[in-house]
Motif scaffolding. Structure first.
Motif, PDB file in Angstrom:
ATOM      1  N   ALA A  25       0.832  -1.208   0.000  1.00 12.95           N
ATOM      2  CA  ALA A  25       0.000   0.000   0.000  1.00 12.95           C
ATOM      3  C   ALA A  25       0.867   1.259   0.000  1.00 12.95           C
ATOM      4  O   ALA A  25       0.604   2.207  -0.754  1.00 12.95           O
ATOM      5  CB  ALA A  25      -0.935  -0.013   1.208  1.00 12.95           C
ATOM      6  N   VAL A  26       1.905   1.262   0.810  1.00  8.23           N
ATOM      7  CA  VAL A  26       2.789   2.427   0.874  1.00  8.23           C
ATOM      8  C   VAL A  26       3.524   2.615  -0.454  1.00  8.23           C
ATOM      9  O   VAL A  26       3.771   3.741  -0.886  1.00  8.23           O
ATOM     10  CB  VAL A  26       3.764   2.324   2.069  1.00  8.23           C
ATOM     11  N   ARG A  27       3.829   1.532  -1.134  1.00  6.87           N
ATOM     12  CA  ARG A  27       4.447   1.652  -2.467  1.00  6.87           C
ATOM     13  C   ARG A  27       3.540   2.436  -3.424  1.00  6.87           C
ATOM     14  O   ARG A  27       4.029   3.197  -4.261  1.00  6.87           O
ATOM     15  CB  ARG A  27       4.748   0.273  -3.042  1.00  6.87           C
ATOM     16  N   LYS A  28       2.234   2.243  -3.300  1.00  8.10           N
ATOM     17  CA  LYS A  28       1.285   2.988  -4.144  1.00  8.10           C
ATOM     18  C   LYS A  28       1.404   4.488  -3.883  1.00  8.10           C
ATOM     19  O   LYS A  28       1.336   5.295  -4.806  1.00  8.10           O
ATOM     20  CB  LYS A  28      -0.160   2.521  -3.895  1.00  8.10           C
ATOM     21  N   ILE A  29       1.586   4.855  -2.625  1.00  6.28           N
ATOM     22  CA  ILE A  29       1.733   6.267  -2.272  1.00  6.28           C
ATOM     23  C   ILE A  29       3.039   6.809  -2.847  1.00  6.28           C
ATOM     24  O   ILE A  29       3.073   7.881  -3.445  1.00  6.28           O
ATOM     25  CB  ILE A  29       1.712   6.447  -0.738  1.00  6.28           C
ATOM     26  N   GLU A  31       4.771   5.719  -5.368  1.00  6.72           N
ATOM     27  CA  GLU A  31       4.712   5.789  -6.841  1.00  6.72           C
ATOM     28  C   GLU A  31       4.116   7.110  -7.311  1.00  6.72           C
ATOM     29  O   GLU A  31       4.467   7.611  -8.357  1.00  6.72           O
ATOM     30  CB  GLU A  31       3.865   4.632  -7.396  1.00  6.72           C
ATOM     31  N   LYS A  32       3.207   7.658  -6.523  1.00  4.36           N
ATOM     32  CA  LYS A  32       2.550   8.920  -6.884  1.00  4.36           C
ATOM     33  C   LYS A  32       3.326  10.133  -6.377  1.00  4.36           C
ATOM     34  O   LYS A  32       2.941  11.263  -6.632  1.00  4.36           O
ATOM     35  CB  LYS A  32       1.120   8.921  -6.362  1.00  4.36           C
ATOM     36  N   GLY A  33       4.403   9.897  -5.636  1.00  4.99           N
ATOM     37  CA  GLY A  33       5.232  10.992  -5.147  1.00  4.99           C
ATOM     38  C   GLY A  33       4.586  11.823  -4.059  1.00  4.99           C
ATOM     39  O   GLY A  33       4.944  12.990  -3.864  1.00  4.99           O
ATOM     40  N   LEU A  34       3.643  11.237  -3.335  1.00  3.47           N
ATOM     41  CA  LEU A  34       2.940  11.980  -2.292  1.00  3.47           C
ATOM     42  C   LEU A  34       3.681  11.893  -0.962  1.00  3.47           C
ATOM     43  O   LEU A  34       4.333  10.890  -0.662  1.00  3.47           O
ATOM     44  CB  LEU A  34       1.522  11.431  -2.117  1.00  3.47           C
ATOM     45  N   LYS A  35       3.554  12.930  -0.177  1.00  5.14           N
ATOM     46  CA  LYS A  35       4.133  12.952   1.161  1.00  5.14           C
ATOM     47  C   LYS A  35       3.241  12.098   2.060  1.00  5.14           C
ATOM     48  O   LYS A  35       2.007  12.181   1.994  1.00  5.14           O
ATOM     49  CB  LYS A  35       4.183  14.397   1.665  1.00  5.14           C
ATOM     50  N   TYR A  36       3.871  11.292   2.930  1.00  9.53           N
ATOM     51  CA  TYR A  36       3.083  10.431   3.804  1.00  9.53           C
ATOM     52  C   TYR A  36       3.793  10.225   5.129  1.00  9.53           C
ATOM     53  O   TYR A  36       4.994  10.443   5.250  1.00  9.53           O
ATOM     54  CB  TYR A  36       2.807   9.079   3.143  1.00  9.53           C
ATOM     55  N   GLN A  37       3.027   9.785   6.116  1.00  6.20           N
ATOM     56  CA  GLN A  37       3.562   9.430   7.424  1.00  6.20           C
ATOM     57  C   GLN A  37       2.936   8.103   7.826  1.00  6.20           C
ATOM     58  O   GLN A  37       1.710   7.998   7.938  1.00  6.20           O
ATOM     59  CB  GLN A  37       3.230  10.494   8.467  1.00  6.20           C
ATOM     60  N   LEU A  38       3.754   7.106   7.998  1.00  6.88           N
ATOM     61  CA  LEU A  38       3.310   5.792   8.435  1.00  6.88           C
ATOM     62  C   LEU A  38       3.160   5.798   9.956  1.00  6.88           C
ATOM     63  O   LEU A  38       4.035   6.311  10.664  1.00  6.88           O
ATOM     64  CB  LEU A  38       4.344   4.752   7.998  1.00  6.88           C
ATOM     65  N   THR A  39       2.062   5.283  10.466  1.00  7.85           N
ATOM     66  CA  THR A  39       1.849   5.144  11.906  1.00  7.85           C
ATOM     67  C   THR A  39       1.631   3.659  12.199  1.00  7.85           C
ATOM     68  O   THR A  39       1.474   2.868  11.271  1.00  7.85           O
ATOM     69  CB  THR A  39       0.632   5.965  12.387  1.00  7.85           C
ATOM     70  N   THR A  41      -0.973   2.134  13.128  1.00  5.96           N
ATOM     71  CA  THR A  41      -2.296   1.619  12.775  1.00  5.96           C
ATOM     72  C   THR A  41      -2.901   2.206  11.509  1.00  5.96           C
ATOM     73  O   THR A  41      -3.983   1.777  11.093  1.00  5.96           O
ATOM     74  CB  THR A  41      -3.287   1.864  13.931  1.00  5.96           C
ATOM     75  N   ALA A  42      -2.246   3.169  10.896  1.00  7.74           N
ATOM     76  CA  ALA A  42      -2.778   3.811   9.691  1.00  7.74           C
ATOM     77  C   ALA A  42      -1.648   4.556   8.998  1.00  7.74           C
ATOM     78  O   ALA A  42      -0.538   4.633   9.507  1.00  7.74           O
ATOM     79  CB  ALA A  42      -3.910   4.782  10.038  1.00  7.74           C
ATOM     80  N   THR A  43      -1.969   5.115   7.843  1.00 10.33           N
ATOM     81  CA  THR A  43      -1.023   5.948   7.113  1.00 10.33           C
ATOM     82  C   THR A  43      -1.713   7.261   6.789  1.00 10.33           C
ATOM     83  O   THR A  43      -2.873   7.271   6.389  1.00 10.33           O
ATOM     84  CB  THR A  43      -0.565   5.241   5.814  1.00 10.33           C
ATOM     85  N   VAL A  44      -1.001   8.364   6.980  1.00  9.18           N
ATOM     86  CA  VAL A  44      -1.531   9.686   6.658  1.00  9.18           C
ATOM     87  C   VAL A  44      -0.838  10.151   5.382  1.00  9.18           C
ATOM     88  O   VAL A  44       0.383  10.062   5.259  1.00  9.18           O
ATOM     89  CB  VAL A  44      -1.287  10.688   7.801  1.00  9.18           C
ATOM     90  N   VAL A  45      -1.634  10.620   4.433  1.00 10.16           N
ATOM     91  CA  VAL A  45      -1.124  11.046   3.128  1.00 10.16           C
ATOM     92  C   VAL A  45      -1.555  12.483   2.896  1.00 10.16           C
ATOM     93  O   VAL A  45      -2.692  12.861   3.197  1.00 10.16           O
ATOM     94  CB  VAL A  45      -1.668  10.154   1.989  1.00 10.16           C
ATOM     95  N   GLU A  46      -0.652  13.279   2.329  1.00  8.27           N
ATOM     96  CA  GLU A  46      -0.925  14.684   2.031  1.00  8.27           C
ATOM     97  C   GLU A  46      -0.953  14.857   0.517  1.00  8.27           C
ATOM     98  O   GLU A  46      -0.072  14.364  -0.182  1.00  8.27           O
ATOM     99  CB  GLU A  46       0.200  15.515   2.647  1.00  8.27           C
ATOM    100  N   ALA A  56      -6.259   6.267  -2.430  1.00 12.45           N
ATOM    101  CA  ALA A  56      -7.093   5.414  -1.574  1.00 12.45           C
ATOM    102  C   ALA A  56      -7.675   4.267  -2.392  1.00 12.45           C
ATOM    103  O   ALA A  56      -7.657   3.105  -1.953  1.00 12.45           O
ATOM    104  CB  ALA A  56      -8.205   6.238  -0.921  1.00 12.45           C
ATOM    105  N   ARG A  57      -8.170   4.576  -3.567  1.00 16.19           N
ATOM    106  CA  ARG A  57      -8.704   3.530  -4.452  1.00 16.19           C
ATOM    107  C   ARG A  57      -7.615   2.532  -4.832  1.00 16.19           C
ATOM    108  O   ARG A  57      -7.818   1.319  -4.780  1.00 16.19           O
ATOM    109  CB  ARG A  57      -9.305   4.157  -5.715  1.00 16.19           C
ATOM    110  N   ASP A  58      -6.441   3.050  -5.192  1.00 17.03           N
ATOM    111  CA  ASP A  58      -5.343   2.176  -5.594  1.00 17.03           C
ATOM    112  C   ASP A  58      -4.894   1.261  -4.456  1.00 17.03           C
ATOM    113  O   ASP A  58      -4.601   0.084  -4.674  1.00 17.03           O
ATOM    114  CB  ASP A  58      -4.155   2.996  -6.099  1.00 17.03           C
ATOM    115  N   MET A  59      -4.839   1.798  -3.254  1.00 12.46           N
ATOM    116  CA  MET A  59      -4.442   0.987  -2.103  1.00 12.46           C
ATOM    117  C   MET A  59      -5.469  -0.108  -1.829  1.00 12.46           C
ATOM    118  O   MET A  59      -5.109  -1.257  -1.547  1.00 12.46           O
ATOM    119  CB  MET A  59      -4.260   1.878  -0.873  1.00 12.46           C
ATOM    120  N   HIS A  60      -6.736   0.230  -1.932  1.00  8.17           N
ATOM    121  CA  HIS A  60      -7.802  -0.758  -1.726  1.00  8.17           C
ATOM    122  C   HIS A  60      -7.726  -1.845  -2.806  1.00  8.17           C
ATOM    123  O   HIS A  60      -7.786  -3.034  -2.510  1.00  8.17           O
ATOM    124  CB  HIS A  60      -9.162  -0.064  -1.729  1.00  8.17           C
TER     125      HIS A  60
END
Length: 99
Positions: A25-29, A31-39, A41-46, A56-60
């Motif tokens: 899932a994080v690889r999907k983020i 690939e799009k070059g988005l800023k993210y923070q892994l926690t 229990t979840a991941t926050v994406v900007e 979100a669709r791609d990760m699902h």
């Protein structure tokens, strides 16, 4: 900039571990070059709102394609329109309040 908090949970697998699913899932983020923070229990994406819906669709879809029997995806979007915000600002504001 809007923030997306997302957790994708595969159900009906042979293992209670799903760290490889989180990695995919994080690889999907990334690939799009988005800023993210892994926690834990979840991941926050900007990103802009269209990017967030797309990732979100791609990760699902990534989780579904791994041949699990069921996937539960929880999302929360924080989309502020009255002023600029980002992940760092949100965290810094709380940290400063704790000092």
């Amino acid at each position: 900039m809007p923030l997306l908090e997302i957790s994708v949970t595969p159900v009906g697998t042979d293992s209670t571990s799903f760290s490889s699913d989180v990695t995919n899932a994080v690889r999907k983020i990334k690939e799009k070059g988005l800023k993210y923070q892994l926690t834990p229990t979840a991941t926050v994406v900007e990103g802009d709102i269209d990017q967030l819906w797309e990732v979100a669709r791609d990760m699902h879809q990534e989780a579904i394609s791994s041949e699990v029997q069921r996937v539960i995806t929880n999302i929360s979007i924080d989309h502020r329109t009255d002023k600029q915000m980002d992940m760092n600002h949100q965290v810094d504001t709380v940290r400063q309040s704790l000092e």
